[in-house]
Design a protein around this motif. Structure first.
Motif, PDB file in Angstrom:
ATOM      1  N   LEU A  93      -4.083  -0.201  -8.619  1.00 56.72           N
ATOM      2  CA  LEU A  93      -3.225  -0.221  -7.433  1.00 56.72           C
ATOM      3  C   LEU A  93      -4.053  -0.094  -6.159  1.00 56.72           C
ATOM      4  O   LEU A  93      -3.749  -0.726  -5.141  1.00 56.72           O
ATOM      5  N   ILE A  94      -5.108   0.709  -6.215  1.00 58.54           N
ATOM      6  CA  ILE A  94      -5.984   0.833  -5.043  1.00 58.54           C
ATOM      7  C   ILE A  94      -6.601  -0.511  -4.698  1.00 58.54           C
ATOM      8  O   ILE A  94      -6.603  -0.941  -3.538  1.00 58.54           O
ATOM      9  N   THR A  95      -7.138  -1.196  -5.696  1.00 59.57           N
ATOM     10  CA  THR A  95      -7.789  -2.486  -5.450  1.00 59.57           C
ATOM     11  C   THR A  95      -6.790  -3.559  -5.045  1.00 59.57           C
ATOM     12  O   THR A  95      -7.144  -4.516  -4.360  1.00 59.57           O
ATOM     13  N   SER A  96      -5.515  -3.416  -5.477  1.00 62.44           N
ATOM     14  CA  SER A  96      -4.498  -4.411  -5.133  1.00 62.44           C
ATOM     15  C   SER A  96      -3.921  -4.184  -3.743  1.00 62.44           C
ATOM     16  O   SER A  96      -3.698  -5.136  -2.984  1.00 62.44           O
ATOM     17  N   SER A 101      -4.940   4.918   4.611  1.00 65.49           N
ATOM     18  CA  SER A 101      -3.544   5.339   4.627  1.00 65.49           C
ATOM     19  C   SER A 101      -3.296   6.443   3.601  1.00 65.49           C
ATOM     20  O   SER A 101      -4.053   6.584   2.630  1.00 65.49           O
ATOM     21  N   PRO A 102      -2.244   7.244   3.801  1.00 63.52           N
ATOM     22  CA  PRO A 102      -1.923   8.288   2.824  1.00 63.52           C
ATOM     23  C   PRO A 102      -1.690   7.735   1.418  1.00 63.52           C
ATOM     24  O   PRO A 102      -2.021   8.391   0.426  1.00 63.52           O
ATOM     25  N   GLN A 103      -1.122   6.535   1.319  1.00 61.80           N
ATOM     26  CA  GLN A 103      -0.844   5.948   0.004  1.00 61.80           C
ATOM     27  C   GLN A 103      -2.143   5.674  -0.766  1.00 61.80           C
ATOM     28  O   GLN A 103      -2.268   6.032  -1.947  1.00 61.80           O
ATOM     29  N   ILE A 104      -3.113   5.052  -0.105  1.00 58.14           N
ATOM     30  CA  ILE A 104      -4.374   4.718  -0.777  1.00 58.14           C
ATOM     31  C   ILE A 104      -5.181   5.985  -1.065  1.00 58.14           C
ATOM     32  O   ILE A 104      -5.746   6.141  -2.158  1.00 58.14           O
ATOM     33  N   ALA A 159      -4.382  -4.584   2.123  1.00 53.30           N
ATOM     34  CA  ALA A 159      -3.339  -5.624   2.105  1.00 53.30           C
ATOM     35  C   ALA A 159      -1.970  -4.993   2.378  1.00 53.30           C
ATOM     36  O   ALA A 159      -1.410  -5.140   3.469  1.00 53.30           O
ATOM     37  N   GLU A 160      -1.444  -4.285   1.392  1.00 49.07           N
ATOM     38  CA  GLU A 160      -0.168  -3.607   1.583  1.00 49.07           C
ATOM     39  C   GLU A 160      -0.328  -2.384   2.499  1.00 49.07           C
ATOM     40  O   GLU A 160       0.540  -2.086   3.310  1.00 49.07           O
ATOM     41  N   TYR A 161      -1.437  -1.662   2.320  1.00 54.86           N
ATOM     42  CA  TYR A 161      -1.678  -0.443   3.089  1.00 54.86           C
ATOM     43  C   TYR A 161      -3.124  -0.422   3.572  1.00 54.86           C
ATOM     44  O   TYR A 161      -4.009  -1.002   2.944  1.00 54.86           O
ATOM     45  N   ALA A 162      -3.357   0.270   4.679  1.00 56.71           N
ATOM     46  CA  ALA A 162      -4.722   0.425   5.185  1.00 56.71           C
ATOM     47  C   ALA A 162      -5.525   1.289   4.209  1.00 56.71           C
ATOM     48  O   ALA A 162      -4.966   2.138   3.511  1.00 56.71           O
TER      49      ALA A 162
END
Length: 525
Positions: free
Chosen positions: A230-233, A243-246, A237-240
């Motif tokens: 998910l990090i590589t995807s 970002s908190p998500q990454i 792209a979806e998130y910086a």
């Protein structure tokens, strides 16, 4: 009292050449089933994403499949060690066929990705099961030619898959790319039911030992590999990247991986025995398997994009244009298997293979919108030769470095690493490709992620050129990154040692024993 049978001696009775040939027929069909599906879907992807969603979902149709098969392979290998190869192998076939039906019925991209993941779960059992069965009935010294034959199935599937997938896309509904698995799968079930009947049942299946399935280790393995993909995807792209998500996914990856290592060190029957990584050759073979997975799946996924959008090929023709790479891989895999069986030497193959991968990917990074099909075919031959040197050699080196009692788990581990390379390759390269295309073709307006080859033909000439230049630039970016990974593999290949391959009468490397086990063995003598 300890058994008189050495712990690393396989329990499988010796198979005659005729029995090996009969068993191989079922295994070849099963491997063809697992490999054919992914290749059939590849030429249909532009049409599928145009119908169900957008280009931003392209990578996940393949990544979902690869991710599930990656996480499942170590578990399938351990289940085979515990319950026997036959029952686990047939179960994997059943799951794969059920998922094929569901994928063909998918009504949106989310459903398709979910059912592709279920397919990957079954495919993981097929791939590790085939290699583990061969390892159980054929010693390493003779295994090269048989694994060479099996690895040659991959290029055959890669040739036939795109052809069938392209024909289905051009003349039928893309849903038949999944339904076509059913007749071949039913034949596989029947053949394997009979040909694998001689294989022994696992110790847990016979009641000789209490099964201790490492579910905690399997769950942690799935968690950290999913978070990493998910990090590589999503990163950039979806998130910086910051970002908190990454950052949260990065923390989850590290924590789950650390917990996985701790659990595997203490588990009675670890899903991935860490002891096999004490062998430098095993670790290096696993790293090279990751490299070839990264390059192979990345190349097959994105080459049809260039061939269809830039070179103007139909889905069927883009499948045909992959033939030089696949035929070269098949020929080299067969030749390499024969060379290993006759000489017992294998070290030169991974060195030569990674060198050819680096050169081929560097050449691919020089293409432009005017590059001819003849030129790209030449590059594909070189790429195929490199893959053929590595596909079966990495598995053979890994199996020769592991105890026979852990052959299923060891095969699952190296297959896991190859599939993980494919998952990371498709997700990372897919994110780079999508980002480049959307950025460079953004001036066209509208949602360029829903572009299909047919829609491109209806655009004005200048708009077509802009989009084709964006696709070419995206594909070049993927090849540069793949080339960097292949270069790292070339360096690692030089550290592989030439360890003699075992024959029929030579035992596998033993696990280190505790003092209690040594005393028990001595008291039984």
């Amino acid at each position: 009292m300890a058994s008189a049978t050495p712990p690393d001696t396989p329990a499988t009775p010796a198979f005659t050449p005729r029995e090996i040939t009969l068993t191989m027929s079922g295994l070849i069909i099963a491997m063809l089933l697992a490999m054919l599906d992914n290749m059939i879907v590849a030429p249909a992807l532009p049409t599928i994403v145009g119908d169900l969603g957008g280009l931003n979902h392209l990578a996940w149709v393949t990544t979902g499949y690869l991710l599930a098969s990656t996480a499942a392979t170590p578990l399938w290998g351990k289940l085979g060690d515990l319950y026997g190869r036959r029952i686990t192998f047939l179960s994997a076939i059943g799951i794969f066929l059920l998922a094929s039906v569901l994928a063909g019925l998918a009504q949106d991209m989310a459903q398709l990705i979910a059912f592709r993941a279920l397919q990957g779960l079954g495919a993981g059992g097929l791939m590790v099961g085939v290699l583990a069965v061969i390892a159980e009935i054929v010693p390493p010294r003779e295994r090269g030619k048989y694994q060479g034959m099996m690895m040659a199935v991959m290029p055959v599937a890669m040739i036939g898959g795109p052809l069938v997938g392209g024909f289905i896309t051009d003349h039928l509904s893309w849903r038949w790319a999944f339904y076509v698995n059913l007749p071949l799968g039913l034949v596989t079930l029947v053949v394997c039911w009979y040909t694998l009947a001689r294989l022994p049942r696992g110790a847990a299946a016979t009641g000789a030992t209490r099964p201790r399935i490492d579910w905690t280790g399997a769950a942690l393995l799935t968690t950290w590999i999913t978070a990493l993909v998910l990090i590589t995807s999503w990163g950039g792209a979806e998130y910086a990247w910051a970002s908190p998500q990454i950052l949260g996914l990065a923390a989850l990856t590290v924590a789950a991986f650390a917990a996985f290592v701790l659990v595997e060190r203490r588990a009675a029957e670890p899903v991935m025995p860490l002891s096999v990584f004490r062998s430098a050759n095993f670790t290096l073979a696993g790293a090279l398997a990751l490299v070839v997975g990264f390059v192979m799946f990345g190349g097959v996924t994105f080459l049809p994009q260039y061939q269809q959008f830039v070179q103007g090929s139909s889905a069927t023709n883009s499948g045909l244009l992959l033939m030089p790479m696949m035929i070269a891989a098949m020929v080299m895999s067969l030749a390499g298997g024969q060379f290993i069986s006759r000489t017992g030497r294998y070290r030169a193959l991974p060195i030569a293979g990674t060198a050819m991968l680096v050169l081929a990917l560097a050449l691919f990074a020089t293409i432009d919108t005017g590059t001819s099909r003849t030129v790209t075919a030449g590059y594909m031959v070189l790429l195929g030769l490199g893959m053929g040197c590595l596909m079966q050699t990495t598995t053979l080196i890994a199996q020769n470095s592991a105890p026979a009692r852990d052959i299923g788990a060891a095969t699952g581990a190296v297959t896991f690493l190859r599939n993980m390379g494919g998952s990371l390759g498709v997700s990372l390269l897919g994110a780079l490709y999508t980002s480049h295309v959307t950025r460079e073709a953004g001036e066209l307006g509208g949602d360029v992620t829903q572009m299909t080859p047919e829609l491109l033909k209806s655009l004005p000439e200048r708009a077509r050129e802009i989009f084709q230049e964006a696709v070419t630039g995206g594909v070049i970016t993927t090849f540069w990154w793949a080339g960097a990974v292949a270069a790292a593999g070339f360096v690692l290949a030089w550290f592989i040692r030439q360890v003699p391959l075992r024959g029929y009468d030579e035992p596998a490397p033993r696990k280190s024993r505790t003092s209690g086990e040594a005393m028990a063995e001595n008291s039984s003598k």
